[in-house]
Design an enzyme around this catalytic site. Structure first.
Site, short mmCIF file in Angstrom:
data_model
loop_
_atom_site.label_atom_id
_atom_site.label_comp_id
_atom_site.label_asym_id
_atom_site.label_seq_id
_atom_site.Cartn_x
_atom_site.Cartn_y
_atom_site.Cartn_z
N PHE B 141 27.74 43.84 5.12
CA PHE B 141 26.61 43.71 5.64
C PHE B 141 26.87 44.25 7.15
O PHE B 141 28.06 44.49 7.56
CB PHE B 141 26.01 42.52 5.78
CG PHE B 141 24.85 42.27 4.78
CD1 PHE B 141 24.94 42.73 3.72
CD2 PHE B 141 23.71 41.36 5.17
CE1 PHE B 141 24.08 42.46 2.45
CE2 PHE B 141 22.60 41.30 4.17
CZ PHE B 141 22.77 41.74 3.00
N GLN B 255 13.26 39.85 15.56
CA GLN B 255 13.82 40.99 14.92
C GLN B 255 13.19 41.81 13.86
O GLN B 255 12.19 41.43 13.11
CB GLN B 255 14.97 40.24 13.99
CG GLN B 255 15.75 41.37 13.20
CD GLN B 255 17.07 40.79 12.62
OE1 GLN B 255 16.80 40.17 11.49
NE2 GLN B 255 18.20 40.87 13.35
N HIS B 257 13.66 44.79 11.06
CA HIS B 257 14.40 45.20 9.99
C HIS B 257 14.38 46.62 9.79
O HIS B 257 13.24 47.07 9.74
CB HIS B 257 14.38 44.41 8.70
CG HIS B 257 15.35 44.60 7.61
ND1 HIS B 257 15.65 45.73 6.87
CD2 HIS B 257 16.10 43.63 7.23
CE1 HIS B 257 16.52 45.54 6.10
NE2 HIS B 257 17.14 44.21 6.05
N LEU B 267 10.49 44.49 1.63
CA LEU B 267 11.76 44.66 2.19
C LEU B 267 12.71 45.29 0.97
O LEU B 267 12.87 45.19 -0.15
CB LEU B 267 12.56 43.66 2.72
CG LEU B 267 14.03 43.39 3.23
CD1 LEU B 267 13.88 44.23 4.64
CD2 LEU B 267 14.50 42.08 3.45
N GLU B 270 19.20 44.99 2.97
CA GLU B 270 20.58 45.60 3.93
C GLU B 270 21.67 45.93 2.78
O GLU B 270 22.42 46.61 3.16
CB GLU B 270 20.72 44.44 5.10
CG GLU B 270 21.99 45.10 5.71
CD GLU B 270 22.18 44.41 7.15
OE1 GLU B 270 21.04 44.06 7.75
OE2 GLU B 270 23.38 44.18 7.80
N ARG B 301 21.15 45.13 13.20
CA ARG B 301 19.72 45.48 12.84
C ARG B 301 19.06 45.97 14.04
O ARG B 301 18.29 46.94 13.99
CB ARG B 301 19.12 44.47 12.02
CG ARG B 301 19.54 44.21 10.86
CD ARG B 301 18.87 42.76 10.32
NE ARG B 301 19.42 42.64 8.87
CZ ARG B 301 18.81 41.70 8.13
NH1 ARG B 301 18.22 40.70 8.61
NH2 ARG B 301 19.58 41.53 6.96
N HIS B 373 10.69 41.21 10.87
CA HIS B 373 11.41 40.90 9.79
C HIS B 373 11.63 39.43 10.02
O HIS B 373 11.59 38.58 8.95
CB HIS B 373 12.73 41.66 9.21
CG HIS B 373 13.46 41.05 8.42
ND1 HIS B 373 13.12 40.95 7.14
CD2 HIS B 373 14.99 40.85 8.40
CE1 HIS B 373 13.96 40.34 6.23
NE2 HIS B 373 14.90 40.32 6.96
N ARG B 409 19.93 38.44 14.95
CA ARG B 409 20.45 37.69 13.68
C ARG B 409 21.21 38.79 12.89
O ARG B 409 20.76 39.69 12.72
CB ARG B 409 19.50 37.23 13.03
CG ARG B 409 19.99 36.57 11.67
CD ARG B 409 19.13 35.87 10.75
NE ARG B 409 17.98 36.51 10.44
CZ ARG B 409 18.07 37.19 9.19
NH1 ARG B 409 19.20 37.43 8.62
NH2 ARG B 409 16.94 37.95 8.70
#
Lengths: 243, 661
Positions: B141, B255, B257, B267, B270, B301, B373, B409
């Site tokens: 990730f 945040q 995304h 979504l 990721e 991100r 997100h 995050r």
């Protein structure tokens, strides 16, 4: 968005509030212009915001993941969030709440109450007496077995299999395809120590594995494409041998 | 008046709430969970990619441990997080994942032998050792040193949620769905439960408890373009705010995304990029290496999102009826990989866009654009999860600002937080409930019930020309346009002013149906003012924070300012008639940090206004580390000397790893 005008479509919705003394079940037609990629999630919200703020329906994830929005679309149960209106050549869609569940209002039904009862009935949790020390290495699981468990764990409890099920119309206490799938899932999981005899105690009757009439509409309509037919047949063969 | 008494009240039935409830129930407390929807429908189910935990089992995660996870989390937060909390988190995460395995979550496992993987757009062969066969595996990730994200294909949140919900059933937690908390019951700075509306019957009831834990998730739905479920409206934060006592932390930290699909906003995990998927522009060119040569698509991100918009602004976006976007190409991973590990992604592309992402070439590329997100902000708590100001009120999961995410995050740290916070905070919460009694008079409970009863009547009596749906939609547009990925002073000021006007307008509506039950418009009418208050906390916090940190990016203040802004924004709403929140700040103490502020390792260099204490503290840290290493102390002992932390239960025990020497 293209400048071209979309089709005019009619969404016909069953409206009924069982808590009201005056409400009677009736259909209401809403006419709207189809936009590219329009789903029933988009259409129903448009209707609520512009025509009928009193219309009740359920959505949560709007992405086919949570299973909230099961309803009967032109006679077949489906997830409304991923029902594309473009897939219906006829210009009218008729929406009704799913049968077999308690009606809350209009298109909203109480799947939560039903699923809660089902989960408790099949004891839908890992049965193990082992105390696990979570500071230590985890128990090994063969990757194939983990994958098999995952395949059956993908059920989202949307209730579409239940709404499709002929047996449930005759036996309201039938555990349903969703409940049988749950047993199949724990049967594969090596963390669960229950035996075939234990599962027989839970579903070895006509409200369980022997009630299924093998009409298989459950598998036809399952939005997660779970192998319900195979698993029910497998469980029945396994449990019938214990009879 | 109906009063329900219990020992421990949990508001919110997602992963965090359910795990906290299990903790309380296991300590012998009568525990009630209230949820807007059946708990297995919670937004937790939507988490696709996975959960970070430093197990270090697979080849690409070998050598991983708490220290690396901690460093990645602190850097990811852009030094905005509470490092003590981050330590508590990374130390408990491996335990959480192992506990979940024993509860039946079918984690994808290591398979011995060779397999093909795509790393940096190249096919690579990875060989897993025989002695790791059957252990929990992990994928890559963004922003992480090792492959640390454990998963079940791309349905991780779903399997975790069902695992935890089933465990709650097993322990007979009293779960009540279609219940909405409207206000917090409190007296003399102590919380005693909530006034709750039954969403089926419309009935108001009081839930009175020794302790109350809010775990209602984020507030993404104050934005228009969001990956969040429709129930993520921030009303949990709002009822805490409306006490006038509890504060919210870092609400401006929102945040975005990089890869929701256009136009639905659903979504695409990721994991798509983690597994080797790449981003392409209008010419089919892979542009991320031009901006981020080291981490490329796998920078954090906030960085990837901004680079995508920057590239579109440079004229390289793909025009579409919904504006400009870029492409996500996962076809290079091969059909077999996609059909096994990214099946939900494939289905989303097929159903909502008519694309099969396994098709090679432009045919299989998915249109993506950054969207809201995750909410790093939330109810501000101490490390125990208790509100700093309102005793007996706890918060965990996305609803809380605990605060391990700071201003950004990392992917895989949120589902991980839900369960880990549920374990840690759930136990502190349970202890509070064991040690304290309910002492509130019935008359006070009645007062809070009557207030809500009168408020609902007031809403039904409004006789104005505004529409609550239009107000809500305008708020969402405004937040996207003026409080989005790129922010500046003048637009934020406009946003604050218009949000205040919208808040006034919520009393100038007419609700058509006068029914108290089964009336969706009435529900909007009491939720939207709450959402506007949350939106005002976001916009005003962003307006006043004149720096760029993590996901909060000010085009008029491009640098991270560690001299003036190494602090946490606290918003409160002491006067219920006010149109905006009050803001104060809580400083972060560099001299107590295990990892003093520095460059993150991705994004533009030289964009920090450095605090002189950073170097001073770093020298201290280096000195202590060197000295203790020379004395033969291990990494746990050194860590303890630098920044000690506490954990409940036996969670402080060291995590065993296959790679332990």
């Amino acid at each position: 968005m293209s400048a071209q005008k979309g089709r005019e479509i009619t969404i016909s919705v069953l409206k009924f509030n069982p808590r009201s003394k005056v409400s009677k079940p009736h259909f209401v037609d809403y006419k709207l212009e189809e936009t590219p990629g329009m789903t029933l999630f988009i259409a129903l919200n448009y209707i609520r915001e512009n025509f009928d703020p009193d219309l009740s329906f359920d959505f949560v994830c709007r992405a086919g993941i949570c299973g909230s929005c099961g309803m009967v679309v032109n006679g077949k149960p489906a997830l409304a969030c991923r029902t594309l209106i473009a897939n219906y050549p006829e210009e009218k869609l008729t929406l009704m709440p799913m049968p077999a569940f308690e009606l809350i209002k209009d298109l909203s039904v109480n799947t939560g109450k039903w699923m809660d009862k089902m989960s408790k009935r099949v004891e839908s949790w890992i049965h193990s007496n082992e105390e696990v020390d979570i500071s230590k290495m985890e128990e090994r699981v063969d990757p194939d077995i983990a994958d098999q468990t995952f395949e059956l764990d993908r059920c989202i409890e949307c209730g579409i299999c239940v709404a499709s099920c002929g047996t449930i119309l005759m036996r309201p206490d039938f555990v349903g395809p969703v409940g049988l799938n749950r047993i199949a899932r724990f049967e594969v999981d090596p963390h669960d120590n229950r035996t075939a005899e234990d599962f027989y105690e839970l579903i070895g009757d006509d409200n369980g594995i022997f009630g299924c009439m093998s009409l298989m509409a459950c598998e036809d309509h399952c939005p997660k494409h779970l192998p319900l037919q195979n698993k029910i047949a497998y469980l029945r063969r396994k449990l019938v041998s214990l009879r | 008046m109906k009063i329900n008494y219990c020992d421990a009240l949990v508001i919110g039935g997602g992963l965090a709430g359910l795990r906290a409830a299990v903790a309380a129930q296991k300590k012998g407390l009568s525990t009630v969970v209230l949820s807007l929807v059946p708990v297995k429908r919670s937004h937790s189910a939507a988490a696709q990619g996975g959960m970070q935990a430093s197990l270090g089992n697979s080849k690409m995660s070998d050598g991983d441990n708490e220290d690396l996870h901690f460093a990645d989390t602190v850097k990811g937060s852009d030094w905005g997080c509470d490092q003590e909390v981050a330590r508590m988190f990374v130390h408990t995460a491996p335990k959480a994942i192992r506990e979940l395995a024993s509860w039946g979550v079918p984690w994808t496992r290591v398979r011995a032998g060779t397999r093909e993987a795509v790393i940096n757009a190249k096919k690579t062969t990875i060989t897993e050792d025989e002695d790791r066969h059957g252990l929990i595996t992990s994928r890559d990730f963004g922003g992480t040193k090792k492959w640390r994200t454990c998963y079940t294909a791309d349905a991780t949140g779903h399997t975790m949620l069902f695992g935890v919900a089933n465990e709650a059933l097993r322990h007979d937690v009293d779960i009540r769905d279609r219940k909405e908390a409207l206000s917090i019951i409190h007296e003399d700075g102590r919380c005693y439960g909530a006034v709750v509306r039954d969403l089926i019957t419309g009935e108001l009831e009081a839930y009175v408890a020794k302790g109350t834990c809010i775990a209602t998730g984020g507030y993404g739905r104050v934005f228009k373009q969001t990956t969040n479920a429709v129930i993520c409206e921030g009303t949990g934060q709002a009822i805490a705010l409306e006490t006038g006592i509890a504060t919210l932390g870092n609400m401006e930290a929102v945040q975005f995304h990089p890869t929701p699909i256009v136009p639905s906003g659903i979504l695409l995990t990721e994991g798509c990029r983690g597994d080797g998927g790449i981003l392409r522009d209008v010419d089919g060119h892979r542009f991320m290496p031009d901006y981020e040569p080291e981490k490329k698509e796998l920078a954090s991100r906030d960085v990837v999102s901004r680079r995508m918009i920057e590239h579109i602004r440079n004229g390289k976006g793909v025009p579409s009826p919904y504006g400009y976007h870029v492409w996500l190409d996962i076809s290079i991973l091969g059909r077999e990989h996609i059909e096994k590990n990214l099946r939900d992604v494939q289905e989303i592309c097929q159903i909502f866009n008519g694309i099969d992402p396994a098709d090679e070439g432009p045919k299989g590329w998915a249109p993506v654009l950054p969207m809201q997100h995750y909410s790093m902000g939330g109810i501000r708590t101490k490390p125990t999860g208790e509100s700093q100001n309102l005793k007996g009120l706890f918060a965990c999961g996305e609803a809380a600002c605990w605060d391990m995410h700071g201003f950004n995050r990392l992917g895989g740290n949120s589902v991980s937080e839900t369960v880990v916070a549920g374990m840690i905070i759930g136990n502190y919460f349970a202890d509070f409930c064991l040690e304290n009694d309910v002492t509130i008079p019935t008359a006070t409970i009645q007062k809070f019930l009557d207030e809500q009863d009168k408020y609902l009547d007031e809403i039904l009596s409004y006789n104005g020309s505004e529409s609550i749906f239009k107000i809500k939609n305008r708020m969402k547009e405004l937040m996207d346009e003026k409080v989005g990925i790129f922010r500046d002073g003048p637009h934020l000021e406009e946003a604050v002013e218009e949000l205040k006007e919208l808040l006034v307008k919520t009393k100038q509506i007419t609700v058509k149906s006068k029914e108290r039950a089964g009336n969706p418009e009435l529900e909007e009418a009491y939720r939207v003012p709450k959402m506007l208050k949350v939106a005002l906390c976001v916009a005003k916090g962003a307006r006043d924070r004149t720096e760029s940190r993590g996901a909060h990016y000010r085009e008029d203040y491009l640098k991270r300012d560690d001299v003036n802004w190494l602090n946490r924004t606290l918003t409160s709403w002491p006067n219920s008639d006010a149109l905006e929140p009050e803001i104060t700040y809580e400083p972060l103490d560099i001299m107590k940090m295990e990892m003093p502020p520095a460059f993150r390792g991705y994004g533009a260099k030289g964009m920090i206004i450095e605090n002189e204490l950073s170097a001073k503290r770093q020298a201290q840290v280096d000195e202590i580390t060197e000295k203790m290493q020379a004395e033969g102390k291990d990494r746990h002992e050194i860590q303890d000397a630098l920044m000690p932390f506490e954990l409940p239960m036996n969670y402080k025990e060291r995590n065993e790893r296959a790679g332990d020497k």
